[in-house]
Design an enzyme around this catalytic site. Structure first.
Site, PDB file in Angstrom:
ATOM      1  N   HIS A 115       0.820  -1.217   0.000  1.00 44.51           N
ATOM      2  CA  HIS A 115       0.000   0.000   0.000  1.00 44.51           C
ATOM      3  C   HIS A 115       0.850   1.262   0.000  1.00 44.51           C
ATOM      4  CE1 HIS A 115      -3.442  -2.571   1.896  1.00 44.51           C
ATOM      5  NE2 HIS A 115      -3.261  -2.814   0.630  1.00 44.51           N
ATOM      6  N   CYS A 123       3.773  13.248  -7.201  1.00 46.41           N
ATOM      7  CA  CYS A 123       2.803  14.072  -7.942  1.00 46.41           C
ATOM      8  C   CYS A 123       1.634  13.175  -8.355  1.00 46.41           C
ATOM      9  CB  CYS A 123       3.464  14.684  -9.189  1.00 46.41           C
ATOM     10  SG  CYS A 123       2.303  15.740 -10.113  1.00 46.41           S
ATOM     11  N   CYS A 128       3.496  12.982 -15.145  1.00 49.41           N
ATOM     12  CA  CYS A 128       4.461  13.964 -14.633  1.00 49.41           C
ATOM     13  C   CYS A 128       5.763  13.235 -14.298  1.00 49.41           C
ATOM     14  CB  CYS A 128       3.910  14.647 -13.373  1.00 49.41           C
ATOM     15  SG  CYS A 128       5.078  15.821 -12.651  1.00 49.41           S
ATOM     16  N   GLU A 214      -6.634 -11.408  18.162  1.00 48.75           N
ATOM     17  CA  GLU A 214      -8.012 -11.935  18.250  1.00 48.75           C
ATOM     18  C   GLU A 214      -8.177 -13.130  17.319  1.00 48.75           C
ATOM     19  OE1 GLU A 214      -8.978  -8.527  20.483  1.00 48.75           O
ATOM     20  OE2 GLU A 214     -10.321 -10.197  20.004  1.00 48.75           O
TER      21      GLU A 214
HETATM   22  N1  APR Z   1      -0.498  -8.300  17.728  1.00 50.68           N
HETATM   23  C1  APR Z   1      -1.155  -8.986  16.754  1.00 50.68           C
HETATM   24  N2  APR Z   1      -2.289  -8.537  16.154  1.00 50.68           N
HETATM   25  C2  APR Z   1      -2.770  -7.347  16.587  1.00 50.68           C
HETATM   26  C3  APR Z   1      -2.148  -6.572  17.595  1.00 50.68           C
HETATM   27  C4  APR Z   1      -0.970  -7.100  18.175  1.00 50.68           C
HETATM   28  N3  APR Z   1      -0.298  -6.449  19.148  1.00 50.68           N
HETATM   29  N4  APR Z   1      -2.896  -5.441  17.791  1.00 50.68           N
HETATM   30  C5  APR Z   1      -3.929  -5.507  16.923  1.00 50.68           C
HETATM   31  N5  APR Z   1      -3.862  -6.647  16.205  1.00 50.68           N
HETATM   32  C6  APR Z   1      -4.739  -7.093  15.122  1.00 50.68           C
HETATM   33  C7  APR Z   1      -6.198  -6.772  15.271  1.00 50.68           C
HETATM   34  O1  APR Z   1      -6.857  -7.820  15.980  1.00 50.68           O
HETATM   35  C8  APR Z   1      -6.660  -6.707  13.812  1.00 50.68           C
HETATM   36  O2  APR Z   1      -7.056  -7.995  13.356  1.00 50.68           O
HETATM   37  O3  APR Z   1      -4.326  -6.380  13.971  1.00 50.68           O
HETATM   38  C9  APR Z   1      -5.411  -6.276  13.053  1.00 50.68           C
HETATM   39  C10 APR Z   1      -5.475  -4.864  12.534  1.00 50.68           C
HETATM   40  O4  APR Z   1      -6.473  -4.844  11.555  1.00 50.68           O
HETATM   41  P1  APR Z   1      -6.699  -3.508  10.684  1.00 50.68           P
HETATM   42  O5  APR Z   1      -6.701  -2.329  11.587  1.00 50.68           O
HETATM   43  O6  APR Z   1      -7.865  -3.765   9.799  1.00 50.68           O
HETATM   44  O7  APR Z   1      -5.379  -3.375   9.823  1.00 50.68           O
HETATM   45  P2  APR Z   1      -5.017  -4.118   8.483  1.00 50.68           P
HETATM   46  O8  APR Z   1      -5.516  -5.516   8.473  1.00 50.68           O
HETATM   47  O9  APR Z   1      -3.589  -3.893   8.258  1.00 50.68           O
HETATM   48  O10 APR Z   1      -5.841  -3.259   7.384  1.00 50.68           O
HETATM   49  C11 APR Z   1      -5.605  -3.578   6.041  1.00 50.68           C
HETATM   50  O11 APR Z   1      -6.957  -1.717   5.333  1.00 50.68           O
HETATM   51  O12 APR Z   1      -7.475   0.363   5.973  1.00 50.68           O
HETATM   52  C12 APR Z   1      -6.814  -0.340   5.011  1.00 50.68           C
HETATM   53  O13 APR Z   1      -4.943   0.214   3.735  1.00 50.68           O
HETATM   54  C13 APR Z   1      -5.360   0.006   5.049  1.00 50.68           C
HETATM   55  O14 APR Z   1      -3.452  -1.440   5.045  1.00 50.68           O
HETATM   56  C14 APR Z   1      -4.722  -1.233   5.628  1.00 50.68           C
HETATM   57  C15 APR Z   1      -5.684  -2.321   5.217  1.00 50.68           C
END
Ligand code: APR
Length: 242
Positions: A115, A123, A128, A214
């Site tokens: 990402h 830009c 460009c 989780e």
């Molecule tokens: N260790 C392991 N897992 C964790 C921890 C931790 N300390 N803290 C949080 N998590 C888990 C949460 O349970 C959740 O499942 O990390 C995950 C975070 O999920 P998101 O916030 O949805 O992040 P991500 O999966 O990276 O999102 C994917 O969505 O918003 C877009 O482009 C953005 O790259 C991002 C993509």
């Protein structure tokens, strides 16, 4: 918990925001998630960049300060040390959805930033010739313009509604084709195509592991194993780099 990694030849790791949570960076979903505020979520879409770029910068410009202050945690370091200790015949690829650059800071070398990277500005005008450049400015005072074409400058990240960089995607698809171990760390598995990489890995015959704070609900049928706990604690132990 001794897991025998020596039997695997093509190891692919996918990380999400959860691996950077222990570095003080907010996740997008779950408790305190960035997308909890629907207004803010709208700023994550490319249509907002076209229509009201100041809102795009209001969100991502503000993220630059905590990202610049963040340091790799034990989870990032464990993955970097694990990669460094692999045998020459073991292929490895770390695919991250994160835009914080912490894996590279921790020393990971074979990284695909699916990402993009928030620490770079480019830009937005097709064609460009301005090179993307390292930038930690937040542009809170106004939308930056390209010095070559006058177009709107944007963070060098993938916004909702945009295609992923083709080069990154083909690198990922190649790695998934013959991977024999796939590990997803700290990702909610809600955004495609990253959320479906596990299916491609399973199809290739890989052992698939979901490491998260989780349990996955609903559980993606392509995951064979689930390791529950904070990545910054589990990874050093499980990867044998503690
Ligand atoms: N260790 C392991 N897992 C964790 C921890 C931790 N300390 N803290 C949080 N998590 C888990 C949460 O349970 C959740 O499942 O990390 C995950 C975070 O999920 P998101 O916030 O949805 O992040 P991500 O999966 O990276 O999102 C994917 O969505 O918003 C877009 O482009 C953005 O790259 C991002 C993509």
């Amino acid at each position: 918990m001794a897991f025998d990694f020596t039997r695997y030849r093509r190891i692919v790791v996918l990380t999400g925001a959860g691996i950077s949570a222990a570095s003080g960076l907010r996740t997008f979903r779950g408790p305190g998630g960035i997308w909890d505020d629907a207004q803010v979520a709208e700023c994550g879409h490319v249509a907002t960049l076209w229509a009201r770029p100041q809102r795009t910068w209001a969100l991502f410009g503000a993220m630059r300060e905590p990202v610049a202050a963040a340091r790799p945690n034990a989870g990032h370091r464990a993955l970097a040390q694990f990669e460094a200790r692999l045998q020459p015949e073991q292929d490895f690829l770390l695919i991250t959805q994160n835009i914080d650059g912490l894996h590279q800071q921790a020393g990971s070398r074979r990284v695909v930033e699916l990402h993009g990277n928030l620490r770079t500005t480019r830009c937005s005008e097709e064609g460009c010739t301005l090179e993307p450049f390292a930038d930690d400015a937040s542009y809170a005072a106004g939308v930056p313009r390209c010095r070559l074409c006058g177009g709107v400058l944007r963070p060098d990240i993938v916004l909702f509604g945009e295609m992923l960089p083709m080069q990154a995607l083909s690198h990922v698809q190649q790695a998934l084709q013959d991977c024999d171990l796939f590990i997803a760390v700290g990702t909610s598995g809600t955004v495609t195509p990253a959320a479906e990489f596990v299916r491609a890995a399973r199809y290739a015959g890989a052992h698939t592991v979901y490491l998260n704070l989780e349990p996955m609900r609903p559980r993606h049928p392509a995951f064979a194993e689930e390791l529950l706990g904070p990545a910054e604690e589990l990874l050093p132990r499980w990867l044998g780099t503690a």
